[in-house]
Design a protein around this motif. Structure first.
Motif, mmCIF file in Angstrom:
data_model
loop_
_atom_site.group_PDB
_atom_site.id
_atom_site.type_symbol
_atom_site.label_atom_id
_atom_site.label_comp_id
_atom_site.label_asym_id
_atom_site.label_seq_id
_atom_site.Cartn_x
_atom_site.Cartn_y
_atom_site.Cartn_z
ATOM 1 N N ILE A 177 0.866 -1.181 0.000
ATOM 2 C CA ILE A 177 0.000 0.000 0.000
ATOM 3 C C ILE A 177 0.896 1.222 0.000
ATOM 4 O O ILE A 177 1.922 1.264 0.693
ATOM 5 N N VAL A 178 0.532 2.227 -0.807
ATOM 6 C CA VAL A 178 1.366 3.418 -0.938
ATOM 7 C C VAL A 178 0.501 4.674 -0.884
ATOM 8 O O VAL A 178 -0.620 4.706 -1.398
ATOM 9 N N ASN A 179 1.023 5.683 -0.238
ATOM 10 C CA ASN A 179 0.487 7.037 -0.315
ATOM 11 C C ASN A 179 1.391 7.779 -1.293
ATOM 12 O O ASN A 179 2.531 8.100 -0.961
ATOM 13 N N ASN A 180 0.918 8.017 -2.516
ATOM 14 C CA ASN A 180 1.775 8.647 -3.521
ATOM 15 C C ASN A 180 1.555 10.150 -3.629
ATOM 16 O O ASN A 180 2.033 10.782 -4.562
ATOM 17 N N GLY A 181 0.830 10.706 -2.667
ATOM 18 C CA GLY A 181 0.573 12.139 -2.676
ATOM 19 C C GLY A 181 -0.674 12.533 -3.424
ATOM 20 O O GLY A 181 -1.243 13.590 -3.183
ATOM 21 N N HIS A 182 -1.108 11.668 -4.362
ATOM 22 C CA HIS A 182 -2.326 11.910 -5.134
ATOM 23 C C HIS A 182 -3.479 11.034 -4.658
ATOM 24 O O HIS A 182 -4.642 11.396 -4.824
ATOM 25 N N GLN A 237 -3.761 -2.993 -9.457
ATOM 26 C CA GLN A 237 -3.884 -2.192 -8.241
ATOM 27 C C GLN A 237 -5.283 -1.635 -8.129
ATOM 28 O O GLN A 237 -6.040 -1.629 -9.093
ATOM 29 N N PHE A 238 -5.626 -1.161 -6.931
ATOM 30 C CA PHE A 238 -6.784 -0.280 -6.813
ATOM 31 C C PHE A 238 -6.387 0.946 -6.012
ATOM 32 O O PHE A 238 -5.416 0.926 -5.251
ATOM 33 N N GLN A 250 -2.999 3.860 -2.773
ATOM 34 C CA GLN A 250 -3.045 2.803 -3.779
ATOM 35 C C GLN A 250 -2.590 1.484 -3.177
ATOM 36 O O GLN A 250 -1.593 1.439 -2.452
ATOM 37 N N VAL A 251 -3.327 0.418 -3.472
ATOM 38 C CA VAL A 251 -2.968 -0.928 -3.030
ATOM 39 C C VAL A 251 -2.572 -1.743 -4.252
ATOM 40 O O VAL A 251 -3.372 -1.907 -5.183
#
Length: 244
Positions: free
Chosen positions: A79-84, A107-108, A87-88
């Motif tokens: 799971i990532v917080n990409n700033g936008h 991904q979702f 996303q998993v």
């Protein structure tokens, strides 16, 4: 609830056209807002195209749409917080059969408020399950969320939300993509694009009709995390036909 974090991943290597990456030359506010994306860079020129997403789903055409065939067996990878958005990413092994082809779930991610509207109605949140076939063609399945009871599937993500842009955690638990699908799989279908730069067109869009519920607290936590809405406004339908 079992904690499913393994560690902090500092570097991200998943910036492709499938993903809303950490690019800072576009965003949702001020000079980088959606209405300016097409002029920010030559590589974003498609954002001014005629078949852009999202749309307001109305004036639909009745059709005999094929049943959606999901075969979701693999679990989440990270799971990532990409700033936008949050996303998993998923391990290989989840597929959607559409138009006689196999699309693999990559991904979702989440948008708040919803990007697509249904008969003029905007929902508090929308999930996009992004699939790709062997030729790299994309199919996005959208799930809408309305205010209601705590969503147990989302709760597994919420307990592990990366708080800062650029943070990514590996999943060691069994987060199953199938748990996010509604029981009823009736849907709207249309051709569209990615809803973030580079706004690539030719995306098969599937918007599920069965609206899911999540609690107000869950919506609030996600909105607080990003500190701003992350939805692109609806785009003109133009000559496209929306099937249901």
């Amino acid at each position: 609830m079992k904690k499913v974090l393994l560690g902090l991943v500092v570097s991200l290597g998943t910036s492709t056209t499938l993903y809303a990456d950490q690019a800072t030359d576009w965003g949702y506010e001020a000079n980088n807002a959606p209405e300016k994306w097409a002029s920010l860079s030559e590589k974003y020129h498609a954002c001014s195209g005629l078949n852009q997403s999202p749309i307001d789903i109305k004036n639909t055409t009745s059709a005999k749409l094929e049943p959606l065939k999901f075969n979701y067996a693999a679990t989440a990878k990270s799971i990532v917080n990409n700033g936008h958005t949050v996303q998993v990413d998923f391990n290989a092994g989840n597929t959607l059969t559409l138009d006689g082809q196999e699309f693999v779930l990559k991904q979702f991610h989440l948008h708040s408020p919803s990007e697509n509207k249904i008969n003029g109605v905007s929902y508090p949140m929308e999930m996009h399950l992004v699939h790709a076939n062997a030729q790299g063609e994309l199919a996005v399945v959208a799930v809408m969320y309305q205010k209601g009871q705590l969503n147990q599937s989302l709760a597994q993500i919420w307990s592990n939300l990366p708080k800062q842009a650029g943070q990514s955690f590996m999943f060691t638990g069994n987060l199953d993509a199938a748990s996010f699908l509604p029981k009823k799989l009736d849907y709207y279908r249309f051709n569209g694009s990615l809803t973030t730069p580079p706004c690539t067109e030719g995306v098969r869009w599937i918007v599920l009709k069965d609206i899911q519920s999540a609690s107000e607290a869950q919506f609030d936590e996600f909105n607080k995390l990003l500190a701003h809405p992350n939805n692109r406004p609806v785009q003109p339908v133009n000559a496209r036909i929306v099937l249901e």
